[in-house]
Write an enzyme that holds these catalytic residues in place. Structure first.
Site, short mmCIF file in Angstrom:
data_model
loop_
_atom_site.label_atom_id
_atom_site.label_comp_id
_atom_site.label_asym_id
_atom_site.label_seq_id
_atom_site.Cartn_x
_atom_site.Cartn_y
_atom_site.Cartn_z
CE1 TYR A 47 -3.09 -2.92 0.49
CE2 TYR A 47 -3.57 -2.24 2.63
CZ TYR A 47 -3.93 -3.19 1.74
OH TYR A 47 -4.53 -4.32 1.91
CG HIS A 105 -0.91 -8.45 0.60
ND1 HIS A 105 -0.60 -7.03 0.63
CD2 HIS A 105 -2.29 -8.49 0.47
CE1 HIS A 105 -1.71 -6.32 0.55
NE2 HIS A 105 -2.55 -7.04 0.17
C1 1BO Z 1 -3.49 -5.47 -3.67
C2 1BO Z 1 -4.33 -5.25 -2.35
C3 1BO Z 1 -5.50 -6.19 -2.16
C4 1BO Z 1 -6.15 -5.89 -0.78
O1 1BO Z 1 -5.13 -6.04 0.30
#
Ligand code: 1BO
Length: 272
Positions: A47, A105
């Site tokens: 982010y 992630h």
């Molecule tokens: C690429 C970001 C998706 C949500 O965290």
């Protein structure tokens, strides 16, 4: 505030999502959220706002142990030596010595999952994070990760809102003691004009977005709505003083449709 307990973690049921928030707006929203009672902030390496999130938390002058802060390791840092280095860099940006929750992630099939999980568990053992978990993992990958991880995993953070059926993922999370954490919980604002949600909201004196968030927390999920508008912060956290009936819960669950997913990429796994 309500909490969701999962494999030793106690996660505030509503948190602030910060995806796509950056710079002074991000710091300001984080600071204001904490002043309004938020105790859970979600960020990620990708982010590019960890520094802004850290600044906002610092500006709110809250005791660190009152906050629950999550960050996520990006997939290019999944090789063990990269993971540890990248987490230390995240901590420097956040101005913290540890986070509360550290997630992978997205799945990355290019690095053996066992190796990445070993490094994630090691980050926990080193005190860089209190808890570890997953994001965007499917049922099969959750099972694989739970079996291979040397430390307990506490959540899978996935896109989840009334237009996207996540029954299977939620079932796998429950079975393994993981919390389901919902990102884009108000479908990136799309629920605001929803007739069913607005109609249900009228009976409770609540907005469509509040009904949607209530539907999530009433199932035992954690929701991390993002907003850049300070006035929406209070609305999103004000969902603990009413109950949806079984009929209302089921009406909302019936809003799901096959094209409900908003976040998809070429590198995403084959969804359930
Ligand atoms: C690429 C970001 C998706 C949500 O965290």
């Amino acid at each position: 505030m309500q909490f969701v307990e999962a494999n030793g973690a106690r996660i505030p049921a509503i948190g602030l999502g910060t995806w796509e928030l950056r710079g002074r707006i991000c710091s300001r929203v984080v600071e204001q959220a904490i002043r309004l009672g938020y105790r859970h902030i979600d960020t990620a390496q990708v982010y590019e706002n960890e520094r802004d999130v850290g600044e906002g938390i610092h500006a709110a002058r809250i005791r660190r142990d009152e906050m629950f802060v999550t960050t996520k390791v990006w997939t290019t840092h999944f090789a063990p030596h990269n993971l540890e280095r990248s987490v230390k860099e995240s901590l420097t940006r956040l101005r913290m010595t540890e986070v509360d929750l550290l997630l992978l992630h997205w799945p990355n099939p290019q690095v053996p999952l066992e190796e990445t999980l070993g490094a994630l568990a090691h980050a926990k053992q080193m005190g860089l994070t209190r808890h570890i978990g997953l994001s965007n993992f499917t049922v099969a990958l959750i099972e694989q990760a739970v079996a291979a991880c040397p430390e307990p995993l506490v959540c899978d953070q996935v896109e989840y809102h009334p237009y996207l059926d996540q029954t299977k993922v939620q079932g796998a999370c429950r079975q393994n003691g993981l919390a389901t954490v919902a990102y884009s919980p108000i479908a990136q604002g799309n629920v605001r004009g929803d007739e069913t949600l607005s109609d249900i909201g009228k009976a409770h004196g609540k907005s469509a977005a509040q009904v949607c968030l209530r539907w999530l927390v009433q199932q035992g999920a954690v929701a991390i709505p993002r907003t850049s508008k300070v006035e929406r912060l209070s609305e999103n956290i004000d969902v603990f003083d009413f109950m949806l009936s079984e009929t209302e819960m089921s009406r909302i669950s019936h809003l799901a449709h096959p094209k409900g997913r908003l976040t998809d990429y070429g590198f995403a796994p084959k969804w359930d």
